[in-house]
Design a protein around this motif. Structure first.
Motif, PDB file in Angstrom:
ATOM      1  N   ALA A 272       0.836  -1.210   0.000  1.00 60.31           N
ATOM      2  CA  ALA A 272       0.000   0.000   0.000  1.00 60.31           C
ATOM      3  C   ALA A 272       0.869   1.257   0.000  1.00 60.31           C
ATOM      4  O   ALA A 272       0.564   2.237  -0.698  1.00 60.31           O
ATOM      5  CB  ALA A 272      -0.926  -0.012   1.214  1.00 60.31           C
ATOM      6  N   ASP A 273       1.945   1.220   0.776  1.00 56.77           N
ATOM      7  CA  ASP A 273       2.864   2.361   0.772  1.00 56.77           C
ATOM      8  C   ASP A 273       3.500   2.552  -0.599  1.00 56.77           C
ATOM      9  O   ASP A 273       3.688   3.688  -1.060  1.00 56.77           O
ATOM     10  CB  ASP A 273       3.951   2.164   1.830  1.00 56.77           C
ATOM     11  N   ASN A 274       3.827   1.435  -1.256  1.00 54.46           N
ATOM     12  CA  ASN A 274       4.421   1.532  -2.588  1.00 54.46           C
ATOM     13  C   ASN A 274       3.439   2.148  -3.584  1.00 54.46           C
ATOM     14  O   ASN A 274       3.829   2.959  -4.440  1.00 54.46           O
ATOM     15  CB  ASN A 274       4.858   0.147  -3.072  1.00 54.46           C
ATOM     16  N   VAL A 275       2.168   1.751  -3.455  1.00 55.19           N
ATOM     17  CA  VAL A 275       1.155   2.326  -4.342  1.00 55.19           C
ATOM     18  C   VAL A 275       1.058   3.833  -4.139  1.00 55.19           C
ATOM     19  O   VAL A 275       1.026   4.610  -5.102  1.00 55.19           O
ATOM     20  CB  VAL A 275      -0.207   1.651  -4.094  1.00 55.19           C
ATOM     21  N   GLN A 276       1.030   4.247  -2.882  1.00 57.71           N
ATOM     22  CA  GLN A 276       0.949   5.680  -2.600  1.00 57.71           C
ATOM     23  C   GLN A 276       2.203   6.397  -3.077  1.00 57.71           C
ATOM     24  O   GLN A 276       2.136   7.510  -3.606  1.00 57.71           O
ATOM     25  CB  GLN A 276       0.747   5.895  -1.104  1.00 57.71           C
ATOM     26  N   LEU A 277       3.369   5.750  -2.891  1.00 57.08           N
ATOM     27  CA  LEU A 277       4.617   6.361  -3.329  1.00 57.08           C
ATOM     28  C   LEU A 277       4.633   6.541  -4.847  1.00 57.08           C
ATOM     29  O   LEU A 277       5.034   7.590  -5.362  1.00 57.08           O
ATOM     30  CB  LEU A 277       5.798   5.490  -2.884  1.00 57.08           C
ATOM     31  N   VAL A 278       4.175   5.515  -5.560  1.00 51.49           N
ATOM     32  CA  VAL A 278       4.137   5.617  -7.020  1.00 51.49           C
ATOM     33  C   VAL A 278       3.164   6.711  -7.454  1.00 51.49           C
ATOM     34  O   VAL A 278       3.441   7.468  -8.395  1.00 51.49           O
ATOM     35  CB  VAL A 278       3.746   4.253  -7.638  1.00 51.49           C
ATOM     36  N   SER A 279       2.040   6.811  -6.743  1.00 48.42           N
ATOM     37  CA  SER A 279       1.073   7.862  -7.079  1.00 48.42           C
ATOM     38  C   SER A 279       1.680   9.246  -6.870  1.00 48.42           C
ATOM     39  O   SER A 279       1.508  10.149  -7.692  1.00 48.42           O
ATOM     40  CB  SER A 279      -0.186   7.702  -6.212  1.00 48.42           C
ATOM     41  N   VAL A 280       2.416   9.400  -5.755  1.00 49.18           N
ATOM     42  CA  VAL A 280       3.061  10.684  -5.485  1.00 49.18           C
ATOM     43  C   VAL A 280       4.122  10.986  -6.535  1.00 49.18           C
ATOM     44  O   VAL A 280       4.240  12.119  -7.032  1.00 49.18           O
ATOM     45  CB  VAL A 280       3.677  10.682  -4.070  1.00 49.18           C
ATOM     46  N   MET A 281       4.904   9.963  -6.910  1.00 50.86           N
ATOM     47  CA  MET A 281       5.932  10.163  -7.927  1.00 50.86           C
ATOM     48  C   MET A 281       5.305  10.512  -9.270  1.00 50.86           C
ATOM     49  O   MET A 281       5.806  11.371 -10.005  1.00 50.86           O
ATOM     50  CB  MET A 281       6.787   8.895  -8.049  1.00 50.86           C
ATOM     51  N   GLU A 282       4.182   9.858  -9.573  1.00 56.08           N
ATOM     52  CA  GLU A 282       3.502  10.166 -10.831  1.00 56.08           C
ATOM     53  C   GLU A 282       2.994  11.606 -10.839  1.00 56.08           C
ATOM     54  O   GLU A 282       3.163  12.332 -11.819  1.00 56.08           O
ATOM     55  CB  GLU A 282       2.338   9.199 -11.024  1.00 56.08           C
ATOM     56  N   ALA A 283       2.401  12.016  -9.706  1.00 61.70           N
ATOM     57  CA  ALA A 283       1.925  13.396  -9.620  1.00 61.70           C
ATOM     58  C   ALA A 283       3.096  14.379  -9.669  1.00 61.70           C
ATOM     59  O   ALA A 283       3.006  15.448 -10.291  1.00 61.70           O
ATOM     60  CB  ALA A 283       1.126  13.590  -8.333  1.00 61.70           C
ATOM     61  N   SER A 284       4.207  14.007  -9.033  1.00 63.40           N
ATOM     62  CA  SER A 284       5.380  14.882  -9.062  1.00 63.40           C
ATOM     63  C   SER A 284       5.942  14.994 -10.475  1.00 63.40           C
ATOM     64  O   SER A 284       6.355  16.074 -10.917  1.00 63.40           O
ATOM     65  CB  SER A 284       6.451  14.345  -8.110  1.00 63.40           C
ATOM     66  N   GLY A 285       5.947  13.864 -11.191  1.00 60.33           N
ATOM     67  CA  GLY A 285       6.420  13.916 -12.574  1.00 60.33           C
ATOM     68  C   GLY A 285       5.557  14.817 -13.437  1.00 60.33           C
ATOM     69  O   GLY A 285       6.072  15.597 -14.252  1.00 60.33           O
TER      70      GLY A 285
END
Length: 475
Positions: free
Chosen positions: A324-337
């Protein structure tokens, strides 16, 4: 029961002071048109009183096994509970309940649970408008009975208080709570919060269902699908509904709780069997001791398997949290990108930056050139400074400084010389007084002390002569 319930209202509700009880227990429906203020005051007092006795758990439970804190059971039993030997039954309680139903302070239980839209949404329709008009004219009351409307009604004020307590508790929780920590099964949520929201009182299952519907539909504080509960988080980017992953998390946590409870029971059973075996041995009952030891061995084996299962489930839970943390991290990275791409688009790329920097350098060079021209123009029209004169003036200032320093040293030396001369004069005067005090030399010759004194005098006179010679020569 009835007298104690009335006494509770007298002690806890300011409106139920003894001076007002005759009016509150009378049939004050006629005051609706004759004395509207008095009528509304009596209705408001009874509505608060009903909410108070329901929230206290003292209201009759009806057919339920236990009293509810959010649901009023309106029936004959309620009238008997409020009956007073002095004032009788509250004759206008039916009107109070109908007024509360019309104002949505009381909501039928089944209607509350089945409602799809928020209970705060009250659309105007032709029928609602006609009902409101008749109510204002007093016609609607004439068409209704005076009896108490029977049924189960949700006391909205009590539910709102519990919802506020839940929101405050949730706001005080750490903002770093994970999705795993915020997801519960319905049974797990009930165990965690049933005594945390209403002054330590335990909610019934009906109360909990009402609260869950209210928090999910009317306050959007949780997500609830009838079996799984997930507390919402403003900072988490999650779907606005219960997902299969949430259901799996809730089931896993429920299973972990069940197995942990079983391990506690098995530990207690093992301790009990060990005690029974010791008692049997003390009584020389070999058969009972062997039976207790066999049961103890089986319980220990079961406990070992339970612990192994709990360890596996905890490992799975940790993996789920990590995922779940990885999913949130990927979402944050995607939004940051996406944010970086937008910012780069606003910048215009490296070529545009080079162009802007080039123009900036050109403008800075022009500024420097203009500054040089202005400096040259100032030199042509200004006063020419003679560097030789400046050097001569500096040399003169340095000589003055040296002379001042020499004068200072001379004054210091002169002061020291005067100090020495004063010291010598003092010593000479001292010697003169000592010689006068010594008088004539004795005829018997000088003793050892007199010889030492004479030697001291001669030494002193010689020093004075040596010190005074340069001064006399100078004179």
């Amino acid at each position: 029961m009835s007298q104690s319930l009335l006494d509770y209202l007298i002690e806890n509700e300011p409106a139920f002071r003894k001076a007002r009880l005759p009016a509150l227990y009378s049939d004050f429906q006629t005051q609706r048109t004759l004395n509207p203020d008095g009528y509304q005051a009596n209705v408001a007092a009874w509505r608060k009183g009903l909410a108070r006795i329901v929230g206290s758990g003292l209201a009759p439970a009806g057919r339920a096994a236990a009293s509810n804190l959010f649901v009023l059971h309106s029936d004959e039993q309620l009238l008997r509970a409020l009956e007073s030997k002095q004032y009788g039954r509250p004759l206008a309680l039916g009107a109070v309940v109908r007024e509360a139903l019309a104002a949505k302070d009381l909501v039928p239980l089944r209607e509350f649970l089945d409602a799809k839209e928020s209970i705060y949404r009250r659309p105007w329709s032709v029928w609602n408008l006609a009902t409101w008009t008749m109510k204002q004219l007093g016609v609607a009351d004439m068409l209704k009975k005076d009896s108490l409307p029977p049924g189960e009604f949700v006391v909205l004020a009590n539910v709102e208080d519990a919802g506020k307590a839940f929101s405050e508790r949730n706001a005080a929780a750490p903002p770093t709570q994970t999705r795993f920590e915020r997801t519960f099964s319905k049974a797990h949520f009930y165990r965690a919060f049933n005594d945390q929201l209403v002054d330590g009182k335990h909610l019934s299952e009906t109360d909990m269902e009402v609260l869950l519907r209210f928090l999910s539909r009317d306050k959007a504080a949780i997500l609830y699908d009838g079996a799984t509960v997930k507390i919402t988080s403003p900072s988490a980017q999650e779907p606005p509904h219960i997902t299969p992953e949430d259901t799996s998390i809730a089931q896993l946590k429920e299973l972990l709780f069940s197995l942990t409870h079983q391990t506690a029971l098995l530990n207690a059973r093992i301790e009990l069997l060990a005690t029974q075996a010791k008692q049997a041995v003390a009584k020389s009952n070999r058969v009972a001791a062997l039976a207790a030891l066999r049961s103890k061995k089986l319980a220990e084996s079961t406990l070992e398997r339970r612990f192994a299962t709990v360890a596996q489930l905890e490992d799975v839970a940790a993996k789920i949290e990590q995922a779940a943390d990885n999913v949130q991290l990927v979402s944050v990275m995607e939004a940051s990108g996406a944010a970086l791409a937008s910012l780069h688009a606003q910048v215009g790329g490296a070529e545009r930056v080079e162009e802007v920097v080039g123009r900036l350098r050109e403008q800075m060079a022009e500024v420097d050139e203009v500054g040089v021209i202005l400096a040259d123009a100032s030199a042509v029209g200004g006063v020419v400074v003679d560097e030789g004169e400046i050097d001569d003036e500096l040399a003169g200032m340095e000589r003055e400084a040296e002379e001042a320093e020499r004068e200072k040293r001379r004054k210091v030396e002169e002061a020291e010389r005067e100090k020495r001369e004063a010291e010598e004069r003092r010593e000479a005067e001292e010697m003169r007084r000592r010689l006068e005090a010594a008088g004539e030399v004795p005829s018997g010759g000088l003793g050892e002390k007199d010889k030492e004194k004479e030697t001291e005098v001669e030494d002193l006179m010689s020093r004075m002569t040596l010190k005074g010679t340069p001064e006399r020569q100078n004179a």
